[in-house]
Design a protein around this motif. Structure first.
Motif, short mmCIF file in Angstrom:
data_model
loop_
_atom_site.label_atom_id
_atom_site.label_comp_id
_atom_site.label_asym_id
_atom_site.label_seq_id
_atom_site.Cartn_x
_atom_site.Cartn_y
_atom_site.Cartn_z
N GLY A 58 0.86 -1.18 0.00
CA GLY A 58 0.00 0.00 0.00
C GLY A 58 0.89 1.22 0.00
O GLY A 58 2.12 1.12 0.09
N GLU A 64 -3.38 7.61 -0.24
CA GLU A 64 -4.40 6.58 -0.47
C GLU A 64 -4.38 5.65 0.74
O GLU A 64 -3.33 5.13 1.09
CB GLU A 64 -4.07 5.82 -1.77
N GLY A 67 -5.45 0.65 1.50
CA GLY A 67 -4.38 -0.34 1.50
C GLY A 67 -3.60 -0.32 2.80
O GLY A 67 -3.46 -1.35 3.48
N PRO A 91 3.18 -1.78 4.00
CA PRO A 91 1.93 -1.02 3.94
C PRO A 91 2.08 0.40 3.41
O PRO A 91 1.09 1.00 2.99
CB PRO A 91 1.45 -0.98 5.40
N ASP A 145 -1.10 -4.79 -5.11
CA ASP A 145 -0.72 -3.40 -4.82
C ASP A 145 -1.99 -2.56 -4.69
O ASP A 145 -2.72 -2.39 -5.67
CB ASP A 145 0.17 -2.86 -5.94
N PHE A 146 -2.24 -2.07 -3.47
CA PHE A 146 -3.46 -1.31 -3.21
C PHE A 146 -3.32 0.14 -3.68
O PHE A 146 -2.34 0.82 -3.34
CB PHE A 146 -3.74 -1.26 -1.71
N HIS A 147 -4.32 0.59 -4.39
CA HIS A 147 -4.46 2.02 -4.71
C HIS A 147 -5.89 2.45 -4.43
O HIS A 147 -6.81 1.63 -4.39
CB HIS A 147 -4.15 2.30 -6.19
N ALA A 227 -11.26 -3.69 1.42
CA ALA A 227 -9.81 -3.94 1.34
C ALA A 227 -9.40 -5.07 2.28
O ALA A 227 -8.62 -5.95 1.91
CB ALA A 227 -9.05 -2.65 1.67
#
Ligand SMILES: [Zn+2]
Length: 333
Positions: A58, A64, A67, A91, A145-147, A227
């Motif tokens: 994240g 953002e 994440g 993270p 990969d968190f966005h 999430a």
């Protein structure tokens, strides 16, 4: 690649050791207030014997939050006894940006997701990219990969994988997206793929999925729940964590061409005419941009160039020429 000097980043964790380790990727950063100082990027490694490795990230963009919220939580709670293989959690990848609450790094203005493959002798942001490129991605089987939209965009919450030339990897990506179980799932097109983490992972032949789970420079209860459930579902899907995927019905979306994107051509005040998730017809007015320098000026209209659903919108009330104003995605199935 072998011509490059070693990364200056020193991990305080051992990626081959069983158990839970909370440590840092220590990146030397000499500066006015800390002569031999470092950037300390938090990292957690949870390993239990042989098995696949998941890289969960994240804060690739610093503003953002879904994440990071899901991943700090996972690092604190995931029991290594429940793991078969390795879970690497970072993270807040671009940690200086994350601490500043900005998309890009306050140190060098680097956008980490446009900095790959990076450089071991480059800027701080390029050094972070290089470490992921040469040290973390090669040991990864699946990367998530968190966005989210950050301060300037807001999205319907979706998990996504890219259309890929390798159709076997593409299908595996879409399966992992389906397992994530966001309300929406996207076959994603990038407008600017060069330098992205996604591109680096895919060019290495890795399974890679990503998300856009909200935005506006904050998080919402619903998007954080999505999430948290999603990351656990992906770990279950890969067999790293035992148990059944908690499936939620998802609606697939497609971004078939650049006509999905609408950009502002004027500065002004933006009036959203359609809310996120609403269906739109080709030619429908998505937003109006009002000139504010004088009264009596008709607003500029931004129209949908294809039918579908409003998947993303500009978030702040003021807009500048060139800003992404709206994204329309096509409903699949
Ligand atoms: Zn982002």
């Amino acid at each position: 690649m072998s011509r490059l000097r070693p990364s200056p980043i020193a991990p305080t964790v051992d990626f081959d050791k069983d158990g839970v380790q909370h440590g840092f990727l220590r990146l030397p950063y000499s500066r006015d207030d800390s002569a031999w100082g470092s950037v300390m990027i938090p990292i957690c490694v949870i390993r239990n014997g042989k098995g696949p490795t998941a890289l969960l990230t994240g804060g690739n963009h610093g503003d953002e939050y879904e994440g990071p919220l899901a991943l700090y939580d996972l690092a604190r709670t995931l029991d290594p006894k429940a793991v078969s293989g390795t879970v690497i959690i970072v993270p807040a990848m671009n940690y200086p940006a994350f601490r500043a609450g900005t998309r890009t790094s306050p140190i060098d203005k680097g956008n980490l997701n446009r900095s790959f493959p990076g450089r071991p002798d480059g800027t701080v942001t390029e050094k972070i990219a290089d470490y992921f490129q040469r040290e973390l991605l090669p040991r990864t089987d699946i990367a998530l990969d968190f966005h989210s939209g950050g301060r300037t965009l807001d999205f319907v919450p979706f998990c996504a994988a890219h259309i890929r030339p390798d159709k076997v990897l593409e299908a595996k990506g879409f399966d992992a997206v389906e397992a994530f179980s966001a309300p929406w799932s996207m076959k994603m097109l990038e407008i600017d793929a060069v330098g992205m983490f996604d591109t680096a992972a895919e060019e290495m032949g890795k399974l890679f999925i990503t998300t856009e789970v909200g935005g506006g420079g904050t998080s919402r209860a619903e998007t954080v729940r999505i999430a948290r459930r999603g990351v656990l579902n992906v770990l279950r899907h890969t067999g790293i964590v035992a148990g059944a995927v908690e499936k939620v019905r998802t609606q697939w979306l497609d971004m078939p061409s650049g006509d999905c994107f609408s950009f502002a051509e004027d500065d002004g005040m933006i009036e959203t005419m359609v809310d996120l998730g609403e269906k739109v017809e080709e030619g429908q007015v998505l937003a109006r941009i009002h000139s504010v320098g004088r009264t009596g000026v008709a607003p500029h209209e931004i129209r949908a160039r294809m039918s579908g659903l409003l998947a993303a919108r500009h978030f702040p009330g003021l807009v500048k020429a060139g800003d992404c104003a709206a994204v329309v995605a096509v409903l699949v199935g």
